[in-house]
Design a protein around this motif. Structure first.
Motif, PDB file in Angstrom:
ATOM      1  N   ASN A  50       2.794  -1.995   4.723  1.00 48.90           N
ATOM      2  CA  ASN A  50       2.747  -1.976   3.238  1.00 48.90           C
ATOM      3  C   ASN A  50       1.450  -2.884   2.613  1.00 48.90           C
ATOM      4  O   ASN A  50       1.608  -3.823   2.053  1.00 48.90           O
ATOM      5  N   SER A  51       0.282  -2.723   3.403  1.00 49.58           N
ATOM      6  CA  SER A  51      -0.979  -3.418   2.952  1.00 49.58           C
ATOM      7  C   SER A  51      -1.574  -2.747   1.668  1.00 49.58           C
ATOM      8  O   SER A  51      -1.892  -1.522   1.555  1.00 49.58           O
ATOM      9  N   VAL A  52      -1.602  -3.850   0.826  1.00 51.95           N
ATOM     10  CA  VAL A  52      -2.229  -3.400  -0.519  1.00 51.95           C
ATOM     11  C   VAL A  52      -3.620  -4.446  -0.865  1.00 51.95           C
ATOM     12  O   VAL A  52      -3.254  -5.371  -1.092  1.00 51.95           O
ATOM     13  N   TYR A  53      -4.632  -3.975  -1.009  1.00 50.49           N
ATOM     14  CA  TYR A  53      -5.858  -4.801  -1.665  1.00 50.49           C
ATOM     15  C   TYR A  53      -6.212  -4.109  -3.097  1.00 50.49           C
ATOM     16  O   TYR A  53      -6.347  -3.030  -3.142  1.00 50.49           O
ATOM     17  N   GLU A  54      -6.342  -4.856  -4.017  1.00 53.87           N
ATOM     18  CA  GLU A  54      -6.555  -4.746  -5.367  1.00 53.87           C
ATOM     19  C   GLU A  54      -7.555  -5.574  -5.975  1.00 53.87           C
ATOM     20  O   GLU A  54      -7.436  -6.790  -5.975  1.00 53.87           O
ATOM     21  N   GLY A  55      -8.751  -4.755  -6.342  1.00 53.42           N
ATOM     22  CA  GLY A  55      -9.931  -5.599  -6.892  1.00 53.42           C
ATOM     23  C   GLY A  55      -9.675  -5.746  -8.390  1.00 53.42           C
ATOM     24  O   GLY A  55      -9.269  -4.710  -8.799  1.00 53.42           O
ATOM     25  N   THR A 450      -6.638  -9.944  15.608  1.00 53.88           N
ATOM     26  CA  THR A 450      -6.651 -10.089  14.065  1.00 53.88           C
ATOM     27  C   THR A 450      -7.015  -8.868  13.831  1.00 53.88           C
ATOM     28  O   THR A 450      -8.577  -8.603  14.109  1.00 53.88           O
ATOM     29  N   LEU A 451      -6.662  -7.995  12.742  1.00 50.08           N
ATOM     30  CA  LEU A 451      -7.064  -6.853  12.285  1.00 50.08           C
ATOM     31  C   LEU A 451      -7.627  -7.151  10.753  1.00 50.08           C
ATOM     32  O   LEU A 451      -6.923  -7.789   9.784  1.00 50.08           O
ATOM     33  N   PHE A 452      -8.995  -7.061  10.529  1.00 51.11           N
ATOM     34  CA  PHE A 452      -9.370  -7.667   9.280  1.00 51.11           C
ATOM     35  C   PHE A 452      -9.887  -6.430   8.349  1.00 51.11           C
ATOM     36  O   PHE A 452     -10.348  -5.266   8.649  1.00 51.11           O
ATOM     37  N   LEU A 453     -10.006  -6.794   6.967  1.00 48.13           N
ATOM     38  CA  LEU A 453     -10.629  -6.107   5.949  1.00 48.13           C
ATOM     39  C   LEU A 453     -11.684  -6.942   5.443  1.00 48.13           C
ATOM     40  O   LEU A 453     -11.572  -8.214   5.358  1.00 48.13           O
ATOM     41  N   ARG A 454     -12.692  -6.453   4.667  1.00 47.88           N
ATOM     42  CA  ARG A 454     -13.771  -7.394   3.874  1.00 47.88           C
ATOM     43  C   ARG A 454     -13.068  -7.696   2.429  1.00 47.88           C
ATOM     44  O   ARG A 454     -12.532  -6.953   1.822  1.00 47.88           O
ATOM     45  N   GLN A 455     -13.375  -9.035   2.044  1.00 45.60           N
ATOM     46  CA  GLN A 455     -13.219  -9.286   0.794  1.00 45.60           C
ATOM     47  C   GLN A 455     -14.391  -8.392  -0.103  1.00 45.60           C
ATOM     48  O   GLN A 455     -15.447  -8.792   0.327  1.00 45.60           O
ATOM     49  N   GLN A 456     -13.881  -7.601  -1.140  1.00 42.68           N
ATOM     50  CA  GLN A 456     -14.790  -6.827  -2.004  1.00 42.68           C
ATOM     51  C   GLN A 456     -15.000  -7.186  -3.339  1.00 42.68           C
ATOM     52  O   GLN A 456     -15.708  -6.637  -3.954  1.00 42.68           O
ATOM     53  N   HIS A 457     -14.182  -8.119  -3.786  1.00 43.75           N
ATOM     54  CA  HIS A 457     -14.375  -8.605  -5.015  1.00 43.75           C
ATOM     55  C   HIS A 457     -14.207 -10.023  -5.354  1.00 43.75           C
ATOM     56  O   HIS A 457     -13.597 -10.844  -4.045  1.00 43.75           O
ATOM     57  N   ASN A 458     -14.590 -10.837  -6.209  1.00 42.75           N
ATOM     58  CA  ASN A 458     -14.460 -12.251  -6.437  1.00 42.75           C
ATOM     59  C   ASN A 458     -13.153 -12.265  -6.906  1.00 42.75           C
ATOM     60  O   ASN A 458     -12.433 -13.490  -6.562  1.00 42.75           O
ATOM     61  N   SER A 459     -12.482 -11.410  -7.736  1.00 41.22           N
ATOM     62  CA  SER A 459     -11.081 -11.534  -8.150  1.00 41.22           C
ATOM     63  C   SER A 459     -10.200 -10.490  -7.443  1.00 41.22           C
ATOM     64  O   SER A 459     -10.759  -9.277  -7.535  1.00 41.22           O
ATOM     65  N   PHE A 460      -9.263 -10.762  -6.625  1.00 39.90           N
ATOM     66  CA  PHE A 460      -8.536  -9.743  -5.833  1.00 39.90           C
ATOM     67  C   PHE A 460      -7.037 -10.249  -5.849  1.00 39.90           C
ATOM     68  O   PHE A 460      -6.668 -11.395  -5.866  1.00 39.90           O
TER      69      PHE A 460
END
Length: 586
Positions: A50-55, A450-460
């Motif tokens: 349940n990985s959720v990234y929200e910008g 470690t499995l990575f995603l990039r930070q893509q927003h200043n606020s997330f």
């Protein structure tokens, strides 16, 4: 590319300091033998789901898209040093990855607006050996070119890892993989290829001046070589300096680099970055009757830069440069380049991203349209192009949500490893993705589990579910926010005696400090969350799947910025597991 000026120290000292850091990082030893490729499952390996990234950047909510518009940057997050090529109606774009593995993502588009990632150019250890490489070394400044004379794609890049140096790989179809690398016999960095319409080929790159001729710190030159297409090698003795120092040597220009050659109306154009990758970055252009020069600078240089603008401008884009040109589907020219979007404290946590602008080439020299005025967050699409970003499998931009239950056999290309293959430590299960922990700490210069995603927003906001019962104090699993091995946060689950604890650790300049810890019930999976609002990062957790409780107060994102940490990457959000934990609950 690749050298950023930070703070207010003299440029020479900054350069020497960065080179010393890179040399020190190269000296670390990797895991014994080929252990990064061996997967021995731990009995209590953590499972993430349940990985959720929200910008949630204000610039996008304040500037909703209208029909016929798209957002800039086109690739958010740490996708720097873009290069682009075209075959027919197909466009291909690559970017730097440093010690990220696999290396050099390859994107495809039909229209320069809607992009899909089709793989990586360097996806095998035999192509890319970064196992003992600091995060900002590895591979950078790739160039991708299509040669119509032999219907072949080339990707050329500098590899500060594994003794590789400058290498080139080839492909008939970038979606179907790339060859083993050919090691090229020249020094310097930032190479690119140029294929003339008469069948000849050339390599152009940044290099040091001839021995004894260096005039000042940051003095560099651009060299060109004849290239043997049969042997995939530069031809010895053909090298020639075609630019010395930059546009105007009397002004002591620094770091002329990232060169590309183009041919138009019988003339040869050389376009380069100048001024260093930081706040003085720019793009300049020269002209010649031959690819071997002499090259004369355009009278209107720079043709792209944000360096002379107010530092207080809204929605600031800065550090623009390191560009490449291509003809668009509408017959007009476009240029991709790197830029940054700093947060409210002018910190660069996202990293350098890929932007695009139309290019006016109606006169003798190309000029980036609105490339010398404050950049806007939106652009008009080329005529006849519909914006489908975030739909139908196209890469999203603006404010978007990326949800992944981590149960698919094939991971999304956005998930990457560091210094080694993801396959060395991940397993797919019905409940989610299992990470088999290495006996390696995130602060070590070794392959990490470690499995990575990039930070893509200043606020997330990023949330994941963790099913894990650590067996000892040496076991930890959770989230890491990583700028580098020496600058990061760890938010994870470990053990103290018979109890399970959540811990939050801050590491700055390699020195670690536990900020907060809390005993928790792990009879059921636990949810972990990090929420960034500009420079403030709040870590929280939920044991009931409904309400979240903060672990400590919001922390500063200072150590996640290149301003503080140095280097060339942006923040990586990692699903981290280790059996070499040193974070102890308070």
């Amino acid at each position: 590319m690749k050298r950023i000026e930070f703070g207010f120290a003299p440029q020479g000292k900054r350069r020497v300091a960065m080179l010393c850091v890179l040399v020190a990082l190269f000296s670390f030893m990797a895991l014994p033998g080929n252990s990064q490729n061996i997967k021995k499952k731990a009995k209590n390996a953590p499972v993430f789901s349940n990985s959720v990234y929200e910008g949630n950047d204000k610039v996008y909510s304040d500037n909703p898209l209208k029909p016929g518009e798209f957002y800039n940057p086109i690739l958010q997050g740490a996708y720097p040093d873009p290069a682009i090529t075209r075959k027919g109606n197909d466009y291909y774009l690559v970017a730097s990855t440093f010690a990220i593995f696999p290396g050099v993502p390859v994107f495809h588009s039909k229209d320069l607006v809607n992009w899909t990632q089709i793989g990586h150019a360097l996806d095998r250890v035999s192509q890319l050996d970064v196992h003992d490489t600091g995060i900002s070394a590895g591979v950078y400044a790739p160039d991708i070119e299509y040669n119509p004379n032999n219907d072949t794609f080339y990707m050329i890049v500098t590899a500060f890892a594994g003794g590789a140096g400058n290498i080139v790989v080839k492909s008939k179809d970038p979606a179907k993989g790339w060859s083993e690398p050919f090691k090229l016999n020249f020094q310097g960095i930032d190479p690119s290829l140029f294929f003339d319409d008469n069948g000849k080929a050339y390599v152009v790159h940044n290099d040091a001046p001839d021995k004894g001729t260096e005039l000042y710190e940051g003095h560099r030159v651009i060299k060109v070589w004849d290239y043997d297409l049969e042997k995939d090698q530069v031809i010895a003795g053909t090298d020639k300096i075609i630019v010395n120092g930059g546009v105007d040597l009397s002004k002591k220009p620094i770091w002329i680099e990232a060169p590309h050659i183009y041919k138009r109306n019988g003339k040869y154009y050389l376009m380069c970055a100048e001024g260093g990758t930081g706040g003085n970055h720019s793009e300049v252009v020269f002209i010649s009757d031959s690819p071997k020069g002499p090259f004369t600078p355009a009278p209107n240089n720079p043709i792209l830069s944000q360096r002379h603008l107010s530092q207080n401008r809204p929605n600031k884009v800065d550090w623009a440069g390191h560009a490449d040109l291509v003809e668009g589907p509408d017959g007009k020219h476009y240029g991709v380049f790197l830029g940054i979007r700093p947060n409210e404290k002018n910190r660069v946590n996202i990293g350098r991203e890929t932007f695009i602008l139309p290019v006016d080439w109606s006169g003798q020299f190309p000029v980036f349209v609105n490339g010398l005025v404050p950049m806007e967050p939106k652009l008009k699409t080329p005529a006849g192009v519909e914006n489908k970003t975030g739909k139908e499998g196209f890469f999203p931009n603006g404010n978007f949500t990326f949800t992944d239950n981590l149960t698919y056999k094939n991971l999304d290309y956005r998930w990457v490893g560091l210094r080694g293959p993801r396959e060395a430590f991940i397993s797919q299960t019905k409940k989610g993705l299992q990470i088999n922990p290495f006996p390696v700490n995130i602060k070590e210069v070794k392959p990490t589990s470690t499995l990575f995603l990039r930070q893509q927003h200043n606020s997330f906001t990023y949330t994941t579910t963790l099913d894990y019962k650590p067996a000892s104090e040496k076991d930890l699993a959770g989230i890491t926010l990583l700028q580098s091995e020496a600058f990061n946060y760890v938010f994870g689950l470990t053990r103290k005696g018979k109890d399970a604890y959540l811990v939050l650790e801050r590491t700055e300049k390699g020195a670690s400090k536990v900020i907060a810890s809390q005993k928790v019930d792990i009879q059921k999976p636990i949810q972990l969350r990090v929420k960034a609002e500009g420079d403030a990062y709040q870590f929280s957790y939920s044991t009931d799947g409904k309400s979240f409780m903060d672990l400590g107060s919001p922390v500063s994102g200072d150590i996640l910025s290149t301003n503080v940490a140095g280097g060339f990457t942006g923040t990586l959000i990692g699903l981290y597991a280790t059996s070499a934990n040193d974070v102890q609950p308070q």
